[in-house]
Design a protein around this motif. Structure first.
Motif, PDB file in Angstrom:
ATOM      1  N   ALA A 413       0.830  -1.200   0.000  1.00 47.80           N
ATOM      2  CA  ALA A 413       0.000   0.000   0.000  1.00 47.80           C
ATOM      3  C   ALA A 413       0.864   1.249   0.000  1.00 47.80           C
ATOM      4  CB  ALA A 413      -0.934   0.000   1.204  1.00 47.80           C
ATOM      5  N   THR A 414       0.296   2.314  -0.533  1.00 45.70           N
ATOM      6  CA  THR A 414       0.957   3.616  -0.495  1.00 45.70           C
ATOM      7  C   THR A 414       0.207   4.513   0.470  1.00 45.70           C
ATOM      8  OG1 THR A 414       1.790   3.465  -2.769  1.00 45.70           O
ATOM      9  CG2 THR A 414       1.579   5.665  -1.814  1.00 45.70           C
ATOM     10  N   VAL A 415       0.908   4.961   1.493  1.00 42.33           N
ATOM     11  CA  VAL A 415       0.315   5.813   2.514  1.00 42.33           C
ATOM     12  C   VAL A 415       0.928   7.198   2.379  1.00 42.33           C
ATOM     13  CG1 VAL A 415      -0.010   6.198   4.986  1.00 42.33           C
ATOM     14  CG2 VAL A 415      -0.040   3.869   4.060  1.00 42.33           C
ATOM     15  N   ALA A 416       0.109   8.191   2.169  1.00 42.26           N
ATOM     16  CA  ALA A 416       0.560   9.574   2.102  1.00 42.26           C
ATOM     17  C   ALA A 416       0.320  10.234   3.450  1.00 42.26           C
ATOM     18  CB  ALA A 416      -0.165  10.320   1.000  1.00 42.26           C
ATOM     19  N   ILE A 417       1.277  11.008   3.872  1.00 40.46           N
ATOM     20  CA  ILE A 417       1.183  11.690   5.163  1.00 40.46           C
ATOM     21  C   ILE A 417       1.289  13.187   4.891  1.00 40.46           C
ATOM     22  CG2 ILE A 417       2.130  11.880   7.499  1.00 40.46           C
ATOM     23  CD1 ILE A 417       3.535   9.173   6.957  1.00 40.46           C
ATOM     24  N   VAL A 418       0.212  13.918   5.218  1.00 35.35           N
ATOM     25  CA  VAL A 418       0.193  15.357   4.962  1.00 35.35           C
ATOM     26  C   VAL A 418      -0.160  16.075   6.257  1.00 35.35           C
ATOM     27  CG1 VAL A 418      -0.468  15.008   2.552  1.00 35.35           C
ATOM     28  CG2 VAL A 418      -2.247  15.332   4.286  1.00 35.35           C
ATOM     29  N   GLY A 419       0.032  17.363   6.221  1.00 38.43           N
ATOM     30  CA  GLY A 419      -0.278  18.162   7.396  1.00 38.43           C
ATOM     31  C   GLY A 419       0.616  19.380   7.450  1.00 38.43           C
ATOM     32  N   PRO A 420       0.311  20.303   8.342  1.00 41.70           N
ATOM     33  CA  PRO A 420       1.126  21.521   8.446  1.00 41.70           C
ATOM     34  C   PRO A 420       2.516  21.226   8.991  1.00 41.70           C
ATOM     35  CG  PRO A 420      -0.463  21.412  10.228  1.00 41.70           C
ATOM     36  CD  PRO A 420      -0.789  20.275   9.322  1.00 41.70           C
ATOM     37  N   THR A 421       3.387  22.200   8.849  1.00 43.70           N
ATOM     38  CA  THR A 421       4.744  22.074   9.377  1.00 43.70           C
ATOM     39  C   THR A 421       4.694  21.851  10.884  1.00 43.70           C
ATOM     40  OG1 THR A 421       5.623  23.506   7.659  1.00 43.70           O
ATOM     41  CG2 THR A 421       6.954  23.240   9.653  1.00 43.70           C
ATOM     42  N   GLY A 422       5.505  20.878  11.373  1.00 38.53           N
ATOM     43  CA  GLY A 422       5.537  20.576  12.799  1.00 38.53           C
ATOM     44  C   GLY A 422       4.484  19.592  13.244  1.00 38.53           C
ATOM     45  N   ALA A 423       3.754  19.011  12.274  1.00 33.89           N
ATOM     46  CA  ALA A 423       2.687  18.078  12.654  1.00 33.89           C
ATOM     47  C   ALA A 423       3.227  16.716  13.045  1.00 33.89           C
ATOM     48  CB  ALA A 423       1.700  17.929  11.494  1.00 33.89           C
ATOM     49  N   GLY A 424       4.481  16.399  12.673  1.00 31.81           N
ATOM     50  CA  GLY A 424       5.068  15.110  13.020  1.00 31.81           C
ATOM     51  C   GLY A 424       5.223  14.176  11.851  1.00 31.81           C
ATOM     52  N   LYS A 425       5.124  14.703  10.616  1.00 33.30           N
ATOM     53  CA  LYS A 425       5.185  13.846   9.433  1.00 33.30           C
ATOM     54  C   LYS A 425       6.553  13.187   9.286  1.00 33.30           C
ATOM     55  CE  LYS A 425       4.249  17.135   6.546  1.00 33.30           C
ATOM     56  NZ  LYS A 425       4.297  18.245   7.527  1.00 33.30           N
ATOM     57  N   THR A 426       7.609  13.995   9.279  1.00 31.00           N
ATOM     58  CA  THR A 426       8.956  13.442   9.129  1.00 31.00           C
ATOM     59  C   THR A 426       9.328  12.581  10.317  1.00 31.00           C
ATOM     60  OG1 THR A 426       9.657  15.307   7.756  1.00 31.00           O
ATOM     61  CG2 THR A 426      11.393  14.042   8.845  1.00 31.00           C
TER      62      THR A 426
END
Length: 625
Positions: A413-426
């Protein structure tokens, strides 16, 4: 090296330096014995020269005395004639009245002295060679330990220290410690041994003169202690300033294009001058105090040398010592003064080495990533199923970032992770790669907790395409093959073709053998395609694509997107993105805010929900105010 004692006090640092030398103790002991042999020979030579002086004096005295008299009769006659002082001096040597200088005996003694000095010099050469070899090996071992340590440090350590400052510790401080040990190791050993031997011999010749000379030792100790104590904080400041200067230079020259583009050259030069002046002032003060130790000690010992000379002359005129004995003693006193001066110089230099050693040991003592388990687990399959089970993480104790994250990602599966800066994506990607460790909860790969796996095993199953298109200085082929050492040229070219790299590589001056450096004219998109080919060649099970198209133009973005689509095929993928155009076709989109997943679904489902994802989409197409 464990514990903190090495970096909190001078004694701890000295013990740490001693531990660096411990593996070479056999060689050092051999060098010490050779040095001791040389010292014994060198300290014997002045006695031999003193014997030559006495032979010359006896010959001169004998030639001036009437033949046929015994020594006692000749001395009695001198005293009867009122020459008491001359009689006392002649009494200290083997005078034969009527006999001149025995040049054969004098020549034999001088040849013996020459032989002794030659042997002593040879021993000194061997001892210095041994010390030099040991110091070079210590420096090599220390660099290897630092290199190994860097690979075990968590990312948080690198976030808290600038690259220039770390490079300063790895290069400047290790080099300074090496130079200090090179200059002082053999010097200190020989100086201590020399001093002990000289003191013993001087007491044999004349206890009174020896005590007169040793009066200077407590004074020298106090002077050296006071000056070295004042020099030490200056060396602290010097090397801290040198580290700050290295960090500034690294930042300025890495971002030289921005410096010029924003007209900040004058400010950069001003900051450089400030750092440079601080390093200059601290270094000048430290070096002045350190270099003052030796002349200060020599001044004290030279004053004492005058006292010894006067007392020695009085002892000769009193008939208690021969001229040769005083000559030998004065040679010993001169050598002793030089040794005291060398010890003072070594102490001054060693202050700088101790400061550098503390900085290196602070790096070696830094908290490491948790060790790999002794009995590591290995997934039975390589399908790429990923699960987050109630994962919590925070960089600092008072600021939670990810709280109670639970997620199950099926294989492929391909999971995309989005959100504002500082949301914890990286951070989510860092946790998956075990660049960071969760405070609680578990992350599973194919049913196995990744905390029970070896990091090397875990990361061998993963591929990373970072936001920063980092390429190493080397050929295009070498940069692609970095993903799988030992890959053949055919495999490298196949990966390049699959990831749409081959077409532009063929246009480079030397094709796949073109060396990539700062002067190579390839675009950001082309660099990113090379990193994608690198990940493809590694044949990972799980992919982490961290903002992989954020720094490229629209046309390059399309090329990178197509390459990544091919790369993701059949692999579990986590796509961290700001540009929402890159995540439309993801199987699952996670919207993060404040470390938590606030929405999840496909692109259409999330748009229909009209929540945070819709607001993100609208914000990217909203007109600027």
């Amino acid at each position: 090296m464990s514990g903190q004692e090495e970096v909190t006090d001078r004694g701890g640092t000295l013990r740490a330096v001693a531990r660096l030398l411990r593996p070479h103790r056999l060689v050092l002991t051999t060098g010490l014995l050779i040095s001791l042999a040389g010292i014994v020979v060198n300290t014997t030579a002045p006695l031999v020269l003193g014997r030559a002086t006495d032979l010359v004096l006896a010959g001169v005295a004998g030639a001036g005395l009437p033949a046929g008299l015994s020594k006692d009769q000749a001395l009695a006659q001198l005293r009867a004639d009122g020459n008491d002082t001359l009689a006392s001096v002649y009494a200290t040597v083997d005078v034969v009245p009527g006999t001149g200088i025995d040049f054969d005996a004098v020549g034999s003694v001088l040849l013996l002295a020459l032989l002794l000095f030659s042997i002593g010099s040879a021993c000194g050469f061997v001892q210095e060679r041994v010390a030099a070899n040991v110091v070079q090996e210590v420096a090599r071992d220390l660099r290897e330990r630092v290199e190994a340590k860097l690979s075990r440090l968590p990312l948080s350590y690198f976030d808290a220290h600038s690259r220039g400052e770390l490079l300063g510790r790895i290069t400047n401080d290790v080099d300074n410690l090496q130079q200090v040990l090179q200059q002082t190791l053999g010097q200190l050993f020989s100086a201590v041994l020399y001093s002990v031997s000289l003191i013993a011999l001087m007491f044999v010749i004349s206890p009174i003169l020896a005590v007169s000379l040793l009066v200077s030792v407590p004074v020298c100790t106090v002077v050296a202690t006071l000056l070295s104590a004042r020099a030490r904080p200056r060396f602290d400041e010097q090397w801290a300033a040198t580290g700050a200067l290295a960090a500034h230079v690294e930042d300025t020259y890495t971002g030289h294009a921005l410096v010029r583009a924003f007209g900040r050259r004058a400010r950069g030069e001003a900051e450089f001058d400030a750092h440079n002046d601080r390093a200059h002032r601290a270094g000048s003060s430290a070096q002045f105090l350190a270099e003052t130790i030796e002349p200060a000690l020599l001044f004290v010992t030279n004053l004492n040398y005058v006292v010894v000379a006067v007392v020695g002359a009085l002892r000769v005129t009193a008939g208690a010592l021969s001229v040769g004995d005083v000559q030998a003693f004065m040679q010993y006193a001169n050598i002793f003064s030089n040794q005291v001066g060398q010890v003072g110089a070594a102490v001054g230099k060693f202050q700088s080495g101790l400061v550098s050693a503390e900085r290196v040991f602070a790096l070696l003592d830094a908290e490491e990533e948790p060790a790999d388990p002794t009995a590591p687990a290995t997934p039975a399959t390589g399908t790429g199923r990923v699960e987050f089970a109630d994962v919590c993480f925070r960089y600092t104790q008072d600021r939670p970032l990810i709280e109670g994250l639970t997620l199950s990602v099926p294989p492929g599966a391909t999971v995309a992770i989005v959100g504002p800066t500082g949301a914890g994506k990286t951070t989510l990607g860092n946790l998956l790669m075990r660049f960071c460790e969760p405070d609680s909860g578990r992350i599973l790969l194919d049913g196995v907790d990744i905390a029970t796996m070896r990091r090397a095993d875990l990361r061998s199953r993963m591929g990373l395409v970072p936001q920063d298109t980092w390429l190493f200085e080397g050929t295009v082929a070498e940069n692609i093959a970095y993903g799988r050492p030992g890959a053949s040229r055919e495999e490298v070219v196949a990966a390049a073709k699959a990831m749409r790299v081959d077409h532009f590589v063929r246009t480079l001056p030397s094709g796949y053998d073109t060396v990539l450096d700062e002067t190579t004219g390839i675009s950001a998109g082309e660099k990113q395609l090379i990193t994608v080919a690198r990940a493809f060649l590694a044949t990972p099970t799980v992919l982490v694509l961290d903002e992989a198209t954020s720094s490229v133009d629209t046309r390059s973005e399309l090329l990178v997107q197509r390459a990544m689509a091919d790369l993701r095929r059949g692999r579990t993928s986590f796509v961290i993105a700001h540009r929402l155009s890159t995540v439309r076709d993801a199987d699952l989109i996670l919207v993060m805010r404040g470390g938590s997943i606030v929405e999840r679904g496909t692109h259409e489902e999330l748009l229909a929900a009209g929540g945070d994802y819709t607001a993100l989409v609208n914000s990217q197409f909203a007109a600027a105010p």
